[in-house]
Design an enzyme around this catalytic site. Structure first.
Site, PDB file in Angstrom:
ATOM      1  N   GLY A  77      43.491  44.772  42.152  1.00 56.67           N
ATOM      2  CA  GLY A  77      44.281  45.132  44.082  1.00 56.67           C
ATOM      3  C   GLY A  77      45.535  44.646  43.391  1.00 56.67           C
ATOM      4  O   GLY A  77      46.479  45.479  44.122  1.00 56.67           O
ATOM      5  N   ARG A 134      35.480  36.966  50.110  1.00 59.16           N
ATOM      6  CA  ARG A 134      35.210  35.483  49.754  1.00 59.16           C
ATOM      7  C   ARG A 134      34.364  34.718  50.635  1.00 59.16           C
ATOM      8  O   ARG A 134      34.189  34.164  50.188  1.00 59.16           O
ATOM      9  CB  ARG A 134      36.255  35.247  48.188  1.00 59.16           C
ATOM     10  CG  ARG A 134      36.428  36.369  48.322  1.00 59.16           C
ATOM     11  CD  ARG A 134      37.711  35.602  46.996  1.00 59.16           C
ATOM     12  NE  ARG A 134      37.388  36.505  45.343  1.00 59.16           N
ATOM     13  CZ  ARG A 134      38.729  36.377  44.717  1.00 59.16           C
ATOM     14  NH1 ARG A 134      39.697  35.783  45.227  1.00 59.16           N
ATOM     15  NH2 ARG A 134      38.558  37.646  43.709  1.00 59.16           N
ATOM     16  N   LYS A 189      39.960  40.022  49.297  1.00 60.33           N
ATOM     17  CA  LYS A 189      39.719  40.371  48.577  1.00 60.33           C
ATOM     18  C   LYS A 189      38.649  40.983  47.742  1.00 60.33           C
ATOM     19  O   LYS A 189      37.965  42.290  48.373  1.00 60.33           O
ATOM     20  CB  LYS A 189      40.064  38.806  47.618  1.00 60.33           C
ATOM     21  CG  LYS A 189      40.526  37.440  48.073  1.00 60.33           C
ATOM     22  CD  LYS A 189      42.433  38.617  47.447  1.00 60.33           C
ATOM     23  CE  LYS A 189      42.964  38.097  48.117  1.00 60.33           C
ATOM     24  NZ  LYS A 189      44.460  38.038  47.535  1.00 60.33           N
ATOM     25  N   SER A 203      51.913  38.071  50.692  1.00 63.87           N
ATOM     26  CA  SER A 203      51.267  38.325  50.286  1.00 63.87           C
ATOM     27  C   SER A 203      52.346  38.880  48.957  1.00 63.87           C
ATOM     28  O   SER A 203      53.223  39.255  49.298  1.00 63.87           O
ATOM     29  CB  SER A 203      50.204  40.470  50.740  1.00 63.87           C
ATOM     30  OG  SER A 203      49.991  40.925  49.541  1.00 63.87           O
ATOM     31  N   ASP A 248      43.224  32.406  45.469  1.00 61.66           N
ATOM     32  CA  ASP A 248      42.430  33.048  43.991  1.00 61.66           C
ATOM     33  C   ASP A 248      41.454  31.670  43.776  1.00 61.66           C
ATOM     34  O   ASP A 248      40.164  31.652  43.311  1.00 61.66           O
ATOM     35  CB  ASP A 248      43.544  34.020  43.088  1.00 61.66           C
ATOM     36  CG  ASP A 248      43.598  34.933  43.735  1.00 61.66           C
ATOM     37  OD1 ASP A 248      43.410  35.369  44.177  1.00 61.66           O
ATOM     38  OD2 ASP A 248      44.790  35.186  42.803  1.00 61.66           O
ATOM     39  N   ARG A 306      52.830  42.480  35.499  1.00 63.15           N
ATOM     40  CA  ARG A 306      53.759  42.278  35.316  1.00 63.15           C
ATOM     41  C   ARG A 306      55.266  42.921  34.224  1.00 63.15           C
ATOM     42  O   ARG A 306      56.414  43.179  34.485  1.00 63.15           O
ATOM     43  CB  ARG A 306      54.625  41.306  36.537  1.00 63.15           C
ATOM     44  CG  ARG A 306      54.425  41.194  38.075  1.00 63.15           C
ATOM     45  CD  ARG A 306      54.576  39.602  38.905  1.00 63.15           C
ATOM     46  NE  ARG A 306      54.605  39.754  39.710  1.00 63.15           N
ATOM     47  CZ  ARG A 306      53.178  39.462  40.678  1.00 63.15           C
ATOM     48  NH1 ARG A 306      52.367  39.258  40.017  1.00 63.15           N
ATOM     49  NH2 ARG A 306      53.207  39.734  42.063  1.00 63.15           N
ATOM     50  N   SER A 330      48.909  37.963  36.538  1.00 66.78           N
ATOM     51  CA  SER A 330      50.147  38.488  37.531  1.00 66.78           C
ATOM     52  C   SER A 330      51.216  38.524  36.676  1.00 66.78           C
ATOM     53  O   SER A 330      51.697  39.448  36.792  1.00 66.78           O
ATOM     54  CB  SER A 330      50.407  37.415  38.467  1.00 66.78           C
ATOM     55  OG  SER A 330      49.143  36.903  39.716  1.00 66.78           O
ATOM     56  N   ARG A 361      39.497  48.107  49.582  1.00 68.32           N
ATOM     57  CA  ARG A 361      40.613  46.869  50.143  1.00 68.32           C
ATOM     58  C   ARG A 361      41.290  47.874  51.264  1.00 68.32           C
ATOM     59  O   ARG A 361      42.087  48.772  50.495  1.00 68.32           O
ATOM     60  CB  ARG A 361      40.580  46.008  49.200  1.00 68.32           C
ATOM     61  CG  ARG A 361      39.828  46.452  48.195  1.00 68.32           C
ATOM     62  CD  ARG A 361      40.289  44.505  46.805  1.00 68.32           C
ATOM     63  NE  ARG A 361      41.419  43.764  47.132  1.00 68.32           N
ATOM     64  CZ  ARG A 361      41.435  42.885  46.750  1.00 68.32           C
ATOM     65  NH1 ARG A 361      41.300  43.434  44.771  1.00 68.32           N
ATOM     66  NH2 ARG A 361      42.605  41.908  46.467  1.00 68.32           N
TER      67      ARG A 361
HETATM   68  C1  S3P Z   1      48.597  38.609  43.152  1.00 73.39           C
HETATM   69  C2  S3P Z   1      48.724  38.131  44.570  1.00 73.39           C
HETATM   70  C3  S3P Z   1      47.484  37.252  45.239  1.00 73.39           C
HETATM   71  C4  S3P Z   1      46.471  36.744  44.627  1.00 73.39           C
HETATM   72  C5  S3P Z   1      46.261  38.518  43.549  1.00 73.39           C
HETATM   73  C6  S3P Z   1      47.431  38.344  42.657  1.00 73.39           C
HETATM   74  C7  S3P Z   1      49.868  39.069  42.784  1.00 73.39           C
HETATM   75  O1  S3P Z   1      47.322  38.471  45.823  1.00 73.39           O
HETATM   76  O2  S3P Z   1      45.382  36.858  45.034  1.00 73.39           O
HETATM   77  O3  S3P Z   1      45.222  37.971  42.009  1.00 73.39           O
HETATM   78  O4  S3P Z   1      49.560  38.857  40.501  1.00 73.39           O
HETATM   79  O5  S3P Z   1      50.646  39.306  42.767  1.00 73.39           O
HETATM   80  P1  S3P Z   1      47.976  38.358  47.757  1.00 73.39           P
HETATM   81  O6  S3P Z   1      49.319  38.508  47.058  1.00 73.39           O
HETATM   82  O7  S3P Z   1      47.617  39.968  48.037  1.00 73.39           O
HETATM   83  O8  S3P Z   1      47.614  37.608  48.158  1.00 73.39           O
END
Ligand code: S3P
Length: 433
Positions: free
Chosen positions: A95, A347, A343, A168, A316, A27, A23, A123
């Site tokens: 995603g 899952r 996901k 989310s 996760d 970013r 994450s 997705r």
């Molecule tokens: C993430 C947010 C989560 C997580 C993904 C990484 C992120 O998803 O499952 O692996 O970096 O913001 P959601 O925000 O859709 O729950």
């Protein structure tokens, strides 16, 4: 498609580090691109998902490269400086990559098409296209709101006030990123807190950001200054070693420099409630994130009822929690997990099917699953469905199974955890092609 098998392993033992946080890596690259000047990033995750985001940002005009000491350099173009890429952006399996990039581009006056692999292309994207349309962006693509999708960014973006309908961080971050090239104040209302890496990194790069109860407000079109980043190790990757050590007799491992942002540590909290011997040492802060060295020892685990409210902070980690639960006395109940169905794979159903084939006693619920103490027989081949965390969770389960557990596709692990097999084996796991 490389099959991998794991078999009963000796104690896991040693001191290691796992790759950078996924994450925070996405970013860091994005913020570096939006800043003016050069940002240097150490500890960047070099998994396929993050490398895909780097490629996408390069196609949009950023100069991004790795030097021979392993540091990544990002020469930003400044907010509003992105150019139209000459080709569709393939976001692979990610995603986070595609949703964050859609947010970023929604308020830049350029047209970009996003595509992805079969997992990503199934997705839901409406969760981001809906709020981003409010800024003035237009989306065209499949009627089901799945990839491929073309975004035409707003020429004159309008600031937005948006309440998240799903918990989310990806959607929250997409709206926040869209707010960066929008004049005035953009507010996201988040009733259920999710990981706050965007809030922390916005502040770190100098974006005016106000946190007021459940409201997050960013002021757009402010010049960002380049910053250096040290990405901590990913707690979601550390999770596989942590559970592996807890269920493998005699284990005692230390994982250094792991991110312990409270919005990410739900699994550790749950494992400690289950009786897991997990110690956090050398607690510190780096680049706005909490970090620690984590020691984990083999433990006699007992099942628990995982509170639903904890789900966002361990979203996760449910697949690997199943491996701990199968090795814990009694039963472990996991509920409130509707999001797990959208996901990289569904899952819940993929885990339930795979656990059953390994001889684990499990019941599927619409919103989760209950896993009971079991002798894991193994002797099964698991369909990973292009899902890295499914693959790694079953390889961890195999460490304490009677017969080997095979996953049909080990290549997908590269998306988030390059070097997983070598690292696991270096502490005593028995995983082989
Ligand atoms: C993430 C947010 C989560 C997580 C993904 C990484 C992120 O998803 O499952 O692996 O970096 O913001 P959601 O925000 O859709 O729950």
């Amino acid at each position: 498609m490389n099959q991998l098998s794991s078999s009963k392993s000796g104690p896991l033992d040693g001191t290691i580090t796992v790759p950078g946080d996924k994450s925070i890596s996405h970013r860091s690259l994005i913020m570096g691109t939006l800043a003016v000047g050069e940002s240097k990033i150490s500890g960047l995750l070099e998994g396929e998902d993050v490398l895909g985001t780097a490629e996408a940002l390069k196609a949009l005009g950023a100069d991004i490269y790795k030097d021979n000491t392993g540091i990544w350099h990002v020469h930003g173009v400044g907010i509003s400086g992105l150019r139209e890429p000459g080709k569709p952006l393939d976001m692979g399996n990610s995603g986070t990559g595609v949703r964050l990039m859609m947010g970023l581009l929604a308020t830049h006056p350029i047209e970009v098409t996003f595509s992805g692999d079969p997992s990503l292309s199934s997705r839901p994207m409406k969760r981001v296209t809906e709020p981003l349309t409010l800024f003035g962006a237009a989306f065209t693509g499949s009627e089901k709101d799945t990839l491929p999708i073309t975004v035409k960014g707003a020429r004159m973006p309008i600031p937005v006030r948006y309440e998240l309908p799903v918990a989310s961080a990806q959607v929250k971050s997409a709206v926040m990123l869209a707010g960066l090239n929008t004049p005035g104040r953009t507010t996201v209302i988040e009733k259920i807190p999710t990981r706050d890496h965007s809030e922390r990194i916005f502040d770190y790069f100098g974006v005016p950001i106000e946190l007021n109860g459940d409201e997050i407000t960013v002021t757009g079109q402010v010049e960002l200054q380049a910053k250096d980043m040290a990405v901590p190790a990913d707690p979601s990757s550390a999770a596989f070693l942590v559970v592996g050590a807890l269920i493998t007799k005699g284990s005692d491992i230390t994982i250094n420099n792991v991110g312990i942002n409270p919005a990410r540590t739900g699994l550790f909290t749950t494992l400690i409630e289950m009786g897991g011997k997990i110690d956090f040492n050398n607690l510190r802060q780096e680049c706005g994130e909490d970090v620690a060295d984590i020691r984990v020892r083999y433990s006699n685990l007992k099942g628990v009822d995982v509170p639903k409210e904890r789900a966002p902070s361990m979203i996760d980690e449910y697949p690997v929690l199943c491996a701990a639960a199968a090795n814990a006395d009694g039963e472990t109940v996991m509920r409130g997990l509707e999001e797990l169905r959208v996901k990289e794979s569904d899952r819940i159903s993929v885990m339930v099917k795979g656990l059953k084939s390994c001889g684990v006693n499990v019941t599927e619920h619409e919103d989760g699953m209950t896993v009971r103490n079991s002798v894991t027989k193994g002797d099964a081949t698991i369909e990973t469905k292009l899902d890295h965390r499914i693959a790694m969770s079953f390889l961890v389960l195999g460490l304490n199974a009677e017969k080997p557990i095979t996953v049909d596709d080990g290549a997908v692990i590269e998306t988030s955890f390059p070097g997983f097999v070598e690292l696991m084996n270096s502490v005593g796991a028995n995983i082989c092609p």
